[in-house]
Design a protein around this motif. Sequence first.
Motif, PDB file in Angstrom:
ATOM      1  N   LEU A  58       3.997  12.891   1.560  1.00 49.53           N
ATOM      2  CA  LEU A  58       4.564  11.611   1.128  1.00 49.53           C
ATOM      3  C   LEU A  58       4.208  11.305  -0.332  1.00 49.53           C
ATOM      4  CD1 LEU A  58       3.874   9.481   4.334  1.00 49.53           C
ATOM      5  CD2 LEU A  58       6.058  10.424   3.568  1.00 49.53           C
ATOM      6  N   ARG A  59       3.735  12.297  -1.031  1.00 53.81           N
ATOM      7  CA  ARG A  59       3.283  12.124  -2.413  1.00 53.81           C
ATOM      8  C   ARG A  59       4.329  11.430  -3.287  1.00 53.81           C
ATOM      9  NH1 ARG A  59       0.799  17.046  -5.626  1.00 53.81           N
ATOM     10  NH2 ARG A  59      -0.879  15.750  -6.403  1.00 53.81           N
ATOM     11  N   TYR A  60       5.585  11.772  -3.101  1.00 52.51           N
ATOM     12  CA  TYR A  60       6.653  11.184  -3.916  1.00 52.51           C
ATOM     13  C   TYR A  60       7.499  10.191  -3.124  1.00 52.51           C
ATOM     14  CZ  TYR A  60       5.266  14.917  -7.025  1.00 52.51           C
ATOM     15  OH  TYR A  60       4.530  15.751  -7.822  1.00 52.51           O
ATOM     16  N   GLY A  61       6.949   9.649  -2.053  1.00 60.50           N
ATOM     17  CA  GLY A  61       7.651   8.666  -1.236  1.00 60.50           C
ATOM     18  C   GLY A  61       8.202   9.288   0.041  1.00 60.50           C
ATOM     19  N   ALA A  62       8.764   8.424   0.864  1.00 66.87           N
ATOM     20  CA  ALA A  62       9.347   8.869   2.130  1.00 66.87           C
ATOM     21  C   ALA A  62      10.591   9.714   1.851  1.00 66.87           C
ATOM     22  CB  ALA A  62       9.709   7.666   2.990  1.00 66.87           C
ATOM     23  N   PRO A  63      10.846  10.711   2.661  1.00 63.80           N
ATOM     24  CA  PRO A  63      12.019  11.568   2.440  1.00 63.80           C
ATOM     25  C   PRO A  63      13.335  10.799   2.342  1.00 63.80           C
ATOM     26  CG  PRO A  63      10.576  12.568   4.064  1.00 63.80           C
ATOM     27  CD  PRO A  63      10.032  11.195   3.779  1.00 63.80           C
ATOM     28  N   ALA A  64      13.501   9.777   3.169  1.00 67.31           N
ATOM     29  CA  ALA A  64      14.766   9.027   3.182  1.00 67.31           C
ATOM     30  C   ALA A  64      15.030   8.318   1.866  1.00 67.31           C
ATOM     31  CB  ALA A  64      14.776   8.024   4.338  1.00 67.31           C
ATOM     32  N   GLU A  65      14.002   8.056   1.099  1.00 66.57           N
ATOM     33  CA  GLU A  65      14.184   7.374  -0.187  1.00 66.57           C
ATOM     34  C   GLU A  65      15.021   8.209  -1.155  1.00 66.57           C
ATOM     35  OE1 GLU A  65      10.368   6.151  -1.711  1.00 66.57           O
ATOM     36  OE2 GLU A  65       9.866   5.177   0.177  1.00 66.57           O
ATOM     37  N   ALA A  66      15.131   9.496  -0.905  1.00 59.44           N
ATOM     38  CA  ALA A  66      15.929  10.375  -1.762  1.00 59.44           C
ATOM     39  C   ALA A  66      17.434  10.234  -1.497  1.00 59.44           C
ATOM     40  CB  ALA A  66      15.497  11.827  -1.572  1.00 59.44           C
ATOM     41  N   LEU A  98      17.583  12.035   8.930  1.00 60.11           N
ATOM     42  CA  LEU A  98      16.492  12.623   9.708  1.00 60.11           C
ATOM     43  C   LEU A  98      15.419  13.075   8.724  1.00 60.11           C
ATOM     44  CD1 LEU A  98      15.182  13.556  12.309  1.00 60.11           C
ATOM     45  CD2 LEU A  98      16.602  15.591  12.244  1.00 60.11           C
ATOM     46  N   GLU A  99      14.297  12.361   8.750  1.00 63.80           N
ATOM     47  CA  GLU A  99      13.163  12.700   7.895  1.00 63.80           C
ATOM     48  C   GLU A  99      12.276  13.704   8.618  1.00 63.80           C
ATOM     49  OE1 GLU A  99      11.958   8.782   5.340  1.00 63.80           O
ATOM     50  OE2 GLU A  99      11.012   9.019   7.279  1.00 63.80           O
ATOM     51  N   ILE A 100      11.876  14.716   7.881  1.00 68.25           N
ATOM     52  CA  ILE A 100      10.948  15.694   8.437  1.00 68.25           C
ATOM     53  C   ILE A 100       9.790  15.837   7.464  1.00 68.25           C
ATOM     54  CG2 ILE A 100      10.621  18.079   9.186  1.00 68.25           C
ATOM     55  CD1 ILE A 100      13.678  18.167   9.692  1.00 68.25           C
ATOM     56  N   LEU A 101       8.603  15.635   7.962  1.00 72.48           N
ATOM     57  CA  LEU A 101       7.399  15.900   7.180  1.00 72.48           C
ATOM     58  C   LEU A 101       6.828  17.216   7.672  1.00 72.48           C
ATOM     59  CD1 LEU A 101       5.583  12.467   6.858  1.00 72.48           C
ATOM     60  CD2 LEU A 101       6.653  13.816   5.060  1.00 72.48           C
ATOM     61  N   ALA A 102       6.664  18.147   6.737  1.00 71.73           N
ATOM     62  CA  ALA A 102       6.189  19.487   7.081  1.00 71.73           C
ATOM     63  C   ALA A 102       4.988  19.837   6.202  1.00 71.73           C
ATOM     64  CB  ALA A 102       7.301  20.498   6.897  1.00 71.73           C
ATOM     65  N   PRO A 103       3.839  19.249   6.511  1.00 70.28           N
ATOM     66  CA  PRO A 103       2.652  19.539   5.700  1.00 70.28           C
ATOM     67  C   PRO A 103       2.186  20.982   5.900  1.00 70.28           C
ATOM     68  CG  PRO A 103       2.060  18.214   7.602  1.00 70.28           C
ATOM     69  CD  PRO A 103       3.562  18.348   7.612  1.00 70.28           C
ATOM     70  N   ALA A 116      21.298   4.525   8.960  1.00 67.01           N
ATOM     71  CA  ALA A 116      20.501   4.419   7.742  1.00 67.01           C
ATOM     72  C   ALA A 116      21.282   3.745   6.617  1.00 67.01           C
ATOM     73  CB  ALA A 116      20.035   5.801   7.305  1.00 67.01           C
ATOM     74  N   PHE A 117      22.593   3.914   6.639  1.00 64.64           N
ATOM     75  CA  PHE A 117      23.465   3.236   5.669  1.00 64.64           C
ATOM     76  C   PHE A 117      24.864   3.147   6.261  1.00 64.64           C
ATOM     77  CE2 PHE A 117      23.338   7.728   4.609  1.00 64.64           C
ATOM     78  CZ  PHE A 117      24.674   8.063   4.406  1.00 64.64           C
ATOM     79  N   GLU A 118      25.710   2.340   5.623  1.00 66.12           N
ATOM     80  CA  GLU A 118      27.059   2.111   6.137  1.00 66.12           C
ATOM     81  C   GLU A 118      28.103   2.582   5.140  1.00 66.12           C
ATOM     82  OE1 GLU A 118      27.557  -1.940   7.262  1.00 66.12           O
ATOM     83  OE2 GLU A 118      25.823  -1.933   8.569  1.00 66.12           O
TER      84      GLU A 118
END
Length: 120
Positions: A58-66, A98-103, A116-118
């Motif tokens: 999450l260093r650069y924010g949540a994936p969905a923010e992109a 669909l956010e995926i965090l893969a540390p 997530a949006f319309e």
Amino acid sequence: MNNKILGNKGEQVAAQYLENHGYFIREKNYRAQTGEIDIIASKGNLISFVEVKTRGSLRYGAPAEAVNYYKQQKIVRTAQSYIRYKGLQDYSYRFDVLEILAPKSGNMSFRLIENAFEAG
């Protein structure tokens, strides 16, 4: 792991995640002149246009923010093209992320953001 490899891996596990949650995968990496949609899935009479965002942290924010406004509009235009092309006007549809965090530890986590949006 570079971003392209991480993204490809994310899209592979995303399809499996959606199938495990009752979705039928209609298309992967659907491309049209207007853009690309990572996954088009359906569940009953609902079509879900899914943008997959995978990050190692999450260093650069949540994936969905992109998934900014510009990206959303490309997805909407591509989805509209798909609906017309496939004759699916009678279906309900939504846009999910669909956010995926893969540390590096290997323990992936998933978060499906429905609606997530319309369009529009």
